[in-house]
Design a protein around this motif. Structure first.
Motif, mmCIF file in Angstrom:
data_model
loop_
_atom_site.group_PDB
_atom_site.id
_atom_site.type_symbol
_atom_site.label_atom_id
_atom_site.label_comp_id
_atom_site.label_asym_id
_atom_site.label_seq_id
_atom_site.Cartn_x
_atom_site.Cartn_y
_atom_site.Cartn_z
ATOM 1 N N ALA A 162 99.580 22.709 86.888
ATOM 2 C CA ALA A 162 100.214 23.225 88.101
ATOM 3 C C ALA A 162 99.174 23.802 89.054
ATOM 4 C CB ALA A 162 101.262 24.276 87.740
ATOM 5 N N GLY A 163 98.431 24.813 88.628
ATOM 6 C CA GLY A 163 97.340 25.355 89.431
ATOM 7 C C GLY A 163 97.815 26.137 90.646
ATOM 8 N N PRO A 164 96.873 26.802 91.334
ATOM 9 C CA PRO A 164 97.202 27.570 92.539
ATOM 10 C C PRO A 164 97.319 26.667 93.760
ATOM 11 C CG PRO A 164 94.865 27.707 92.112
ATOM 12 C CD PRO A 164 95.452 26.897 90.977
ATOM 13 N N ALA A 165 97.794 27.236 94.863
ATOM 14 C CA ALA A 165 97.888 26.466 96.104
ATOM 15 C C ALA A 165 96.510 26.201 96.693
ATOM 16 C CB ALA A 165 98.758 27.199 97.113
ATOM 17 N N SER A 166 95.597 27.167 96.564
ATOM 18 C CA SER A 166 94.244 26.991 97.060
ATOM 19 C C SER A 166 93.282 27.712 96.132
ATOM 20 C CB SER A 166 94.104 27.524 98.493
ATOM 21 O OG SER A 166 94.354 28.917 98.527
ATOM 22 N N THR A 167 92.021 27.325 96.202
ATOM 23 C CA THR A 167 91.032 27.911 95.305
ATOM 24 C C THR A 167 89.640 27.790 95.907
ATOM 25 O OG1 THR A 167 90.203 27.921 93.027
ATOM 26 C CG2 THR A 167 90.606 25.775 94.032
ATOM 27 N N GLU A 168 88.760 28.695 95.474
ATOM 28 C CA GLU A 168 87.329 28.568 95.739
ATOM 29 C C GLU A 168 86.572 28.312 94.440
ATOM 30 O OE1 GLU A 168 85.794 31.827 97.941
ATOM 31 O OE2 GLU A 168 87.176 31.564 99.634
ATOM 32 N N GLN A 169 87.311 28.210 93.328
ATOM 33 C CA GLN A 169 86.688 27.902 92.043
ATOM 34 C C GLN A 169 86.276 26.436 92.000
ATOM 35 O OE1 GLN A 169 86.154 30.400 89.727
ATOM 36 N NE2 GLN A 169 86.904 31.677 91.421
ATOM 37 N N GLU A 170 85.286 26.121 91.181
ATOM 38 C CA GLU A 170 84.758 24.746 91.157
ATOM 39 C C GLU A 170 85.835 23.756 90.731
ATOM 40 O OE1 GLU A 170 83.472 22.395 88.799
ATOM 41 O OE2 GLU A 170 84.364 23.293 87.033
ATOM 42 N N ILE A 171 85.807 22.582 91.349
ATOM 43 C CA ILE A 171 86.846 21.580 91.123
ATOM 44 C C ILE A 171 86.311 20.309 90.486
ATOM 45 C CG2 ILE A 171 88.413 22.401 92.921
ATOM 46 C CD1 ILE A 171 87.227 20.286 94.798
ATOM 47 N N THR A 172 85.002 20.213 90.309
ATOM 48 C CA THR A 172 84.439 18.991 89.728
ATOM 49 C C THR A 172 84.750 18.897 88.242
ATOM 50 O OG1 THR A 172 82.665 19.050 91.362
ATOM 51 C CG2 THR A 172 82.357 17.613 89.463
ATOM 52 N N GLY A 173 84.624 20.000 87.515
ATOM 53 C CA GLY A 173 84.921 19.989 86.089
ATOM 54 C C GLY A 173 86.347 19.557 85.791
ATOM 55 N N PRO A 174 87.363 20.180 86.435
ATOM 56 C CA PRO A 174 88.739 19.718 86.220
ATOM 57 C C PRO A 174 88.940 18.248 86.588
ATOM 58 C CG PRO A 174 88.747 21.886 87.222
ATOM 59 C CD PRO A 174 87.318 21.427 87.213
ATOM 60 N N ALA A 175 88.259 17.792 87.642
ATOM 61 C CA ALA A 175 88.396 16.386 88.037
ATOM 62 C C ALA A 175 87.845 15.455 86.967
ATOM 63 C CB ALA A 175 87.691 16.144 89.369
ATOM 64 N N LEU A 176 86.721 15.810 86.360
ATOM 65 C CA LEU A 176 86.131 14.961 85.328
ATOM 66 C C LEU A 176 86.976 14.975 84.057
ATOM 67 C CD1 LEU A 176 82.369 15.809 85.844
ATOM 68 C CD2 LEU A 176 83.604 13.764 86.609
ATOM 69 N N ARG A 177 87.596 16.117 83.765
ATOM 70 C CA ARG A 177 88.493 16.160 82.596
ATOM 71 C C ARG A 177 89.716 15.278 82.834
ATOM 72 N NH1 ARG A 177 86.490 21.472 82.629
ATOM 73 N NH2 ARG A 177 88.256 22.334 83.796
ATOM 74 N N ALA A 178 90.243 15.281 84.054
ATOM 75 C CA ALA A 178 91.361 14.397 84.372
ATOM 76 C C ALA A 178 90.933 12.937 84.320
ATOM 77 C CB ALA A 178 91.927 14.739 85.751
ATOM 78 N N ASP A 180 88.774 11.735 82.318
ATOM 79 C CA ASP A 180 88.746 11.378 80.898
ATOM 80 C C ASP A 180 90.134 10.979 80.403
ATOM 81 O OD1 ASP A 180 86.027 11.886 80.720
ATOM 82 O OD2 ASP A 180 86.302 13.956 80.053
ATOM 83 N N VAL A 181 91.175 11.582 81.004
ATOM 84 C CA VAL A 181 92.553 11.274 80.610
ATOM 85 C C VAL A 181 93.022 9.973 81.246
ATOM 86 C CG1 VAL A 181 94.954 12.054 80.750
ATOM 87 C CG2 VAL A 181 93.127 13.710 80.264
ATOM 88 N N PHE A 182 92.812 9.835 82.553
ATOM 89 C CA PHE A 182 93.427 8.731 83.298
ATOM 90 C C PHE A 182 92.511 7.517 83.479
ATOM 91 C CE2 PHE A 182 95.558 12.571 85.230
ATOM 92 C CZ PHE A 182 96.776 12.388 84.574
ATOM 93 N N GLY A 183 91.203 7.730 83.543
ATOM 94 C CA GLY A 183 90.298 6.612 83.813
ATOM 95 C C GLY A 183 90.638 5.897 85.101
ATOM 96 N N ASP A 227 77.328 12.675 91.869
ATOM 97 C CA ASP A 227 76.315 12.641 90.818
ATOM 98 C C ASP A 227 76.946 12.356 89.453
ATOM 99 O OD1 ASP A 227 74.436 13.222 92.731
ATOM 100 O OD2 ASP A 227 74.236 15.342 92.174
ATOM 101 N N ALA A 228 78.098 12.981 89.205
ATOM 102 C CA ALA A 228 78.756 12.792 87.912
ATOM 103 C C ALA A 228 79.206 11.340 87.727
ATOM 104 C CB ALA A 228 79.954 13.732 87.799
ATOM 105 N N TYR A 229 79.702 10.726 88.792
ATOM 106 C CA TYR A 229 80.120 9.327 88.675
ATOM 107 C C TYR A 229 78.915 8.405 88.529
ATOM 108 C CZ TYR A 229 84.992 10.482 89.736
ATOM 109 O OH TYR A 229 86.272 10.976 89.687
ATOM 110 N N ASP A 230 77.819 8.727 89.207
ATOM 111 C CA ASP A 230 76.600 7.937 89.017
ATOM 112 C C ASP A 230 76.144 7.989 87.558
ATOM 113 O OD1 ASP A 230 76.411 7.043 91.598
ATOM 114 O OD2 ASP A 230 74.858 8.478 92.210
ATOM 115 N N GLU A 231 76.207 9.180 86.961
ATOM 116 C CA GLU A 231 75.804 9.334 85.560
ATOM 117 C C GLU A 231 76.716 8.529 84.644
ATOM 118 O OE1 GLU A 231 75.833 13.499 84.829
ATOM 119 O OE2 GLU A 231 74.155 13.919 86.205
ATOM 120 N N ARG A 232 77.998 8.541 84.927
ATOM 121 C CA ARG A 232 78.933 7.782 84.090
ATOM 122 C C ARG A 232 78.720 6.282 84.255
ATOM 123 N NH1 ARG A 232 84.643 10.729 83.125
ATOM 124 N NH2 ARG A 232 83.791 12.762 82.533
ATOM 125 N N LEU A 233 78.431 5.846 85.470
ATOM 126 C CA LEU A 233 78.161 4.425 85.692
ATOM 127 C C LEU A 233 76.913 4.004 84.930
ATOM 128 C CD1 LEU A 233 78.785 1.766 87.193
ATOM 129 C CD2 LEU A 233 77.370 2.632 89.075
#
Length: 252
Positions: A162-178, A180-183, A227-233
């Motif tokens: 669900a998460g908050p409506a807005s954030t200043e916390q980093e969003i790359t980590g949650p995106a990479l975890r997702a 891993d789930v969805f590909g 950078d993270a997608y380059d590493e995965r590629l």
């Protein structure tokens, strides 16, 4: 289910519906100007909820533009419902997507947009940016609202929960975890450079379709994701083909 309304930038509104069965939020965005623009239509099932939420900000019948990133049910499933509710509205999408799909799917002829084309909404300006296959979809593209620096970035940085409506916390980590789930992301040599080009816009807000609006360091976050997608590629290339052998030294 409830649809929540948040103003994430001046005159830019986020309409968010959390679907617990999928453990993900579905967001639509309204740029409220003289010619109001909707980015993402949402699923057809969600149209009654989302349209009622939009009415809290502006009459649905005033909508002038209906837009989305790429052809997918959560991006444009309710397209024709919005067209029926807003008699002056036109669908605006990338020229390629109009040619291969939207010309046939939309109940009224769409307005094809070229890469870099700007719609002047009267007080706000949105620019179409083609991003083919990033994160996925041949017709993929994003919108950048130039006056507020808001990047309507579709499925980039998709997160679960669900998460908050807005954030200043980093969003790359949650995106990479997702990821891993969805590909769901197309990993190609163009993926990283395309995302880095978005960083060149220097956005101040990232409007995520599946996650909170991000108001931290947007430029750094886009570079981190690229950078993270380059590493995965690169890792995928090693898995499939093995390490690249060293180039022999030249003789003579």
């Amino acid at each position: 289910m409830d649809t929540h309304v948040t103003e994430i930038a001046p005159d830019v509104y986020r309409f968010s519906t959390y679907v617990s069965d999928a453990d993900i939020v579905f967001n639509q965005f309204l740029v409220n100007a003289e010619e109001p623009l909707l980015f993402h239509t949402g699923l057809r099932l969600l149209f009654p909820l989302v349209s009622a939420a939009v009415e809290q900000v502006a009459p649905v019948e005033r909508l002038r533009w209906i837009t989305f990133g790429h052809l997918e049910a959560d991006e444009c499933g309710a397209m024709n419902a919005w067209l029926a509710a807003a008699p002056r509205a036109e669908v605006a999408h990338g020229a390629l997507g109009c040619m291969v799909s939207v010309n046939d799917l939309a109940d009224r002829p769409p307005r094809p947009l070229q890469d870099g084309e700007v719609l002047d909404l009267g007080g706000r300006r949105v620019r179409r940016i083609e991003t083919p296959h990033v994160p996925h979809g041949w017709d993929a593209g994003l919108l950048f609202e130039e006056t507020t620096g808001t990047l309507l970035c579709g499925d980039l940085f998709t997160a679960v929960g669900a998460g908050p409506a807005s954030t200043e916390q980093e969003i790359t980590g949650p995106a990479l975890r997702a990821e891993d789930v969805f590909g769901a992301t197309c990993l190609t040599p163009a993926t990283g450079p395309t995302i880095r080009a978005l960083a060149g816009l220097r956005p101040t807000t990232l409007a995520l379709m599946h996650g909170p609006a991000f108001t931290g360091d947007c430029v750094q976050s886009l570079h981190d994701l690229a950078d993270a997608y380059d590493e995965r590629l690169a890792a995928e290339g090693v898995r499939l083909h093995g390490p690249v052998p060293p180039v022999p030294a030249a003789r003579g």
